[in-house]
Design an enzyme around this catalytic site. Structure first.
Site, PDB file in Angstrom:
ATOM      1  N   ASN A  25       5.807  -0.887   2.494  1.00 35.79           N
ATOM      2  CA  ASN A  25       4.619  -1.737   2.538  1.00 35.79           C
ATOM      3  C   ASN A  25       4.952  -3.215   2.689  1.00 35.79           C
ATOM      4  OD1 ASN A  25       2.999   0.472   2.535  1.00 35.79           O
ATOM      5  ND2 ASN A  25       2.518   0.405   0.348  1.00 35.79           N
ATOM      6  N   CYS A 120      -3.449   7.051   6.405  1.00 36.32           N
ATOM      7  CA  CYS A 120      -3.735   8.172   5.512  1.00 36.32           C
ATOM      8  C   CYS A 120      -5.216   8.246   5.151  1.00 36.32           C
ATOM      9  CB  CYS A 120      -2.939   8.011   4.216  1.00 36.32           C
ATOM     10  SG  CYS A 120      -1.188   8.313   4.438  1.00 36.32           S
ATOM     11  N   PRO A 126     -12.402   0.089   3.799  1.00 38.33           N
ATOM     12  CA  PRO A 126     -13.038  -1.012   4.523  1.00 38.33           C
ATOM     13  C   PRO A 126     -12.111  -2.224   4.630  1.00 38.33           C
ATOM     14  CG  PRO A 126     -13.938  -0.820   2.301  1.00 38.33           C
ATOM     15  CD  PRO A 126     -12.999   0.322   2.476  1.00 38.33           C
ATOM     16  N   ARG A 399       6.577   9.220   7.355  1.00 38.96           N
ATOM     17  CA  ARG A 399       6.005   7.897   7.643  1.00 38.96           C
ATOM     18  C   ARG A 399       6.418   6.869   6.617  1.00 38.96           C
ATOM     19  NH1 ARG A 399      -0.146   8.712   8.787  1.00 38.96           N
ATOM     20  NH2 ARG A 399      -0.079   6.608   7.967  1.00 38.96           N
TER      21      ARG A 399
HETATM   22  C1  EPZ Z   1      -2.216  -1.046   0.416  1.00 37.05           C
HETATM   23  O1  EPZ Z   1      -3.356  -0.534   1.090  1.00 37.05           O
HETATM   24  C2  EPZ Z   1      -1.084  -0.088   0.683  1.00 37.05           C
HETATM   25  N1  EPZ Z   1      -0.847  -0.018   2.114  1.00 37.05           N
HETATM   26  C3  EPZ Z   1      -1.439   1.277   0.111  1.00 37.05           C
HETATM   27  O2  EPZ Z   1      -0.324   2.109   0.273  1.00 37.05           O
HETATM   28  C4  EPZ Z   1      -1.758   1.145  -1.362  1.00 37.05           C
HETATM   29  O3  EPZ Z   1      -2.214   2.391  -1.838  1.00 37.05           O
HETATM   30  C5  EPZ Z   1      -2.818   0.093  -1.584  1.00 37.05           C
HETATM   31  O4  EPZ Z   1      -2.427  -1.157  -0.977  1.00 37.05           O
HETATM   32  C6  EPZ Z   1      -3.081  -0.187  -3.049  1.00 37.05           C
HETATM   33  O5  EPZ Z   1      -1.892  -0.594  -3.669  1.00 37.05           O
HETATM   34  C7  EPZ Z   1      -0.081  -0.914   2.700  1.00 37.05           C
HETATM   35  O6  EPZ Z   1       0.474  -1.814   2.083  1.00 37.05           O
HETATM   36  C8  EPZ Z   1       0.118  -0.775   4.155  1.00 37.05           C
HETATM   37  P1  EPZ Z   1      -6.209  -2.442  -0.781  1.00 37.05           P
HETATM   38  P2  EPZ Z   1      -4.605  -1.447   1.331  1.00 37.05           P
HETATM   39  O7  EPZ Z   1      -6.778  -3.345   0.234  1.00 37.05           O
HETATM   40  O8  EPZ Z   1      -4.133  -2.831   1.542  1.00 37.05           O
HETATM   41  C9  EPZ Z   1     -10.915  -1.666  -1.268  1.00 37.05           C
HETATM   42  C10 EPZ Z   1       0.780   4.120   0.756  1.00 37.05           C
HETATM   43  O9  EPZ Z   1       0.659   5.316   0.443  1.00 37.05           O
HETATM   44  N2  EPZ Z   1     -11.084  -2.656  -0.215  1.00 37.05           N
HETATM   45  O10 EPZ Z   1      -5.457  -3.039  -1.915  1.00 37.05           O
HETATM   46  O11 EPZ Z   1      -5.418  -0.819   2.392  1.00 37.05           O
HETATM   47  C11 EPZ Z   1     -10.231  -0.390  -0.796  1.00 37.05           C
HETATM   48  O12 EPZ Z   1     -11.168   0.502  -0.243  1.00 37.05           O
HETATM   49  C12 EPZ Z   1      -0.441   3.294   1.078  1.00 37.05           C
HETATM   50  O13 EPZ Z   1       1.855   3.534   0.883  1.00 37.05           O
HETATM   51  C13 EPZ Z   1     -12.361  -3.083   0.087  1.00 37.05           C
HETATM   52  O14 EPZ Z   1     -13.341  -2.649  -0.481  1.00 37.05           O
HETATM   53  O15 EPZ Z   1      -5.310  -1.345  -0.077  1.00 37.05           O
HETATM   54  C14 EPZ Z   1      -9.598   0.105  -2.061  1.00 37.05           C
HETATM   55  O16 EPZ Z   1     -10.551   0.803  -2.810  1.00 37.05           O
HETATM   56  C15 EPZ Z   1      -1.685   4.077   1.024  1.00 37.05           C
HETATM   57  N3  EPZ Z   1     -12.497  -4.015   1.082  1.00 37.05           N
HETATM   58  C16 EPZ Z   1      -9.215  -1.156  -2.804  1.00 37.05           C
HETATM   59  O17 EPZ Z   1     -10.021  -2.202  -2.226  1.00 37.05           O
HETATM   60  C17 EPZ Z   1     -11.436  -4.545   1.753  1.00 37.05           C
HETATM   61  O18 EPZ Z   1     -11.628  -5.387   2.630  1.00 37.05           O
HETATM   62  C18 EPZ Z   1      -7.774  -1.576  -2.698  1.00 37.05           C
HETATM   63  O19 EPZ Z   1      -7.374  -1.545  -1.331  1.00 37.05           O
HETATM   64  C19 EPZ Z   1     -10.146  -4.105   1.415  1.00 37.05           C
HETATM   65  C20 EPZ Z   1      -9.988  -3.147   0.422  1.00 37.05           C
END
Ligand code: EPZ
Length: 427
Positions: A25, A120, A126, A399
């Site tokens: 990540n 995934c 969002p 991946r």
């Molecule tokens: C990152 O995803 C990681 N991916 C994920 O790892 C990880 O699970 C996640 O952070 C949480 O730690 C990468 O770094 C590429 P978030 P990300 O934005 O950035 C909501 C793995 O298995 N949200 O922190 O997409 C969202 O729906 C992957 O390695 C909004 O509502 O996660 C979630 O419920 C999977 N609006 C929460 O926030 C937004 O604009 C946290 O998501 C953005 C997010």
């Protein structure tokens, strides 16, 4: 559909030493960040995984020169030849982190067009908070036809995230790195890879302060110079190996990790009765007796990471007693437990909560990986189970985990690939 399956014959305690690869990540954020530089950048310690290969393809399609040397774990990115700021829907769909190209291209070119990200299926994902940050910095953003276009000269701004988002924080940092003036991000994510990106940007001459806290200030730089940067070890791979060692009641030393990043997991493993010893850049995990059940609630860093919830809840299916696991970040992250019911796990899922009744034995069964960490969880399950577990769709695991089969085999695991026969291909 993958053309092979993974076979694991379980019940063998893992023993010996292994090592952790560079962070997935963090790599998927640092590689797009190299596009912001006005000179070539060298990135070291990249894991040899599918997501890095996909980013290499995309950067080349954008016109950047990319010399990727997987065996040396190194990539040299020369963005001076960049000729496009558009990433097609098909390319964006190849990975989740393609959304970082929005921030990086917007920061560099003042415009970007990127298809909706893939990745995934662990729940709705969002990007409203990413777009909110871009808009605050002066971009006009449009979402139409499964793509996002953003245009505008980036100016420093104050952004208060409505919820903590790793991707949103990183994307805002990318867009702000060359903006005119200062940007302040409030309610920012504190994950180790946010800090790693800040360190990379700083090494190029940007001024990022406060990464690792919930308030990050970025003073944009007109020019960013080239840099040679080594990405941090993978926190989630470290945790997965720790859990696998505990699950098999083994004795494993994991080298090349950052023990401080693992505090939330270490605390839970200690609570379960696992022995965890920290050294400077290594962790030793040993288990002699059975594991006590524990309760888990996922949270943003430094809380218990959602990415380790899946392997950890797999481990809890064989603990002594009942565990409650609450997943607060993504709503569809219990699919591995449904699969594990076929292996004898006793689990009830109530929306975001899994009630796990520990059983004395799991047995091998055919199971399907539905996402990266679900795949890792099923590997942990297979290592614990009596008999042979067949994991379908193991490509997900590749991946994010570099050479995971080889690493586990070197610790004594019986894990191998087998091509699918034509009947299985028609499943
Ligand atoms: C990152 O995803 C990681 N991916 C994920 O790892 C990880 O699970 C996640 O952070 C949480 O730690 C990468 O770094 C590429 P978030 P990300 O934005 O950035 C909501 C793995 O298995 N949200 O922190 O997409 C969202 O729906 C992957 O390695 C909004 O509502 O996660 C979630 O419920 C999977 N609006 C929460 O926030 C937004 O604009 C946290 O998501 C953005 C997010």
């Amino acid at each position: 559909m993958d053309s092979y399956k993974l076979l694991i014959t379980g019940g063998i305690p893992l023993t010996g030493e292994t090592y952790v690869s560079g962070g997935k990540n963090t790599s998927v954020a640092v590689i797009p960040a190299a596009l912001l530089s006005d000179e070539p950048c060298t990135i070291e310690n990249l894991p040899d995984i599918e997501d890095v290969r996909v980013l290499t393809d995309i950067l080349r399609l954008l016109g950047a020169q990319v010399d990727y040397q997987p065996a040396a774990r190194r990539m040299i990115v020369d963005p001076r030849t960049l000729s496009s700021c558009k990433v097609s829907y098909r390319q964006s769909q190849r990975m989740r982190a393609s959304y970082y190209l929005l921030g990086a291209l917007l920061g560099r070119c003042g415009e970007a067009e990127v298809g909706y990200p893939g990745g995934c299926s662990i729940g709705a994902r969002p990007v409203d908070q990413h777009l909110k940050a871009f808009r605050a910095m002066g971009a006009e953003v449009e979402e139409r036809g499964a793509k996002i276009t953003a245009k505008g000269k980036m100016r420093g701004a104050q952004v208060f995230f409505d919820r903590i988002t790793v991707g949103g924080t990183i994307n805002a940092m990318l867009a702000a790195a060359k903006a005119e003036g200062s940007t302040i991000l409030y309610n920012a994510a504190r994950e180790p890879h946010v800090v790693d990106l800040a360190n990379f940007l700083n090494s190029m001459g940007c001024r990022v302060r406060g990464a690792g806290t919930d308030t990050i200030r970025i003073v944009g730089a007109k020019r960013l110079h080239g840099s040679t940067y080594t990405v941090i070890p993978d926190q989630i791979e470290t945790g997965t190996l720790m859990i696998a060692a505990a699950a098999t009641r083994g004795d494993v030393v994991i080298r090349g990790c950052i023990p401080a990043h693992m505090d939330a997991l270490t605390a839970k493993l200690l609570e379960m009765g696992v022995s965890v010893g920290d050294m400077d850049d290594a962790i030793r995990v040993r288990t002699a007796r059975g594991h006590r059940a524990v309760n888990i609630k996922t949270q943003e860093y430094p809380g218990f990471p959602t990415d380790l919830q899946q392997p950890m809840s797999a481990l809890l299916t064989r603990a002594n007693g009942d565990s409650v696991v609450i997943e607060t970040i993504f709503e569809a992250r219990f699919k591995h437990l449904m699969e594990m019911q076929r292996m004898g796990a006793h689990v009830r899922i109530l929306e975001q909560t899994a009630l796990i009744e520990g059983v004395p034995e799991l047995y091998g069964a055919p199971v399907t990986a539905t996402d990266l960490r679900a795949g890792a969880a099923l590997v942990v399950a297979g290592l614990m189970a009596n008999g042979t577990t067949e994991i379908y769709e193991p490509g997900y695991i590749e991946r994010g985990y570099e050479h995971i089969e080889e690493k586990l085999r070197a610790l004594g695991a019986n894990i191998r690939r087998e091509p699918l026969d034509p009947m299985e291909m028609r499943r």
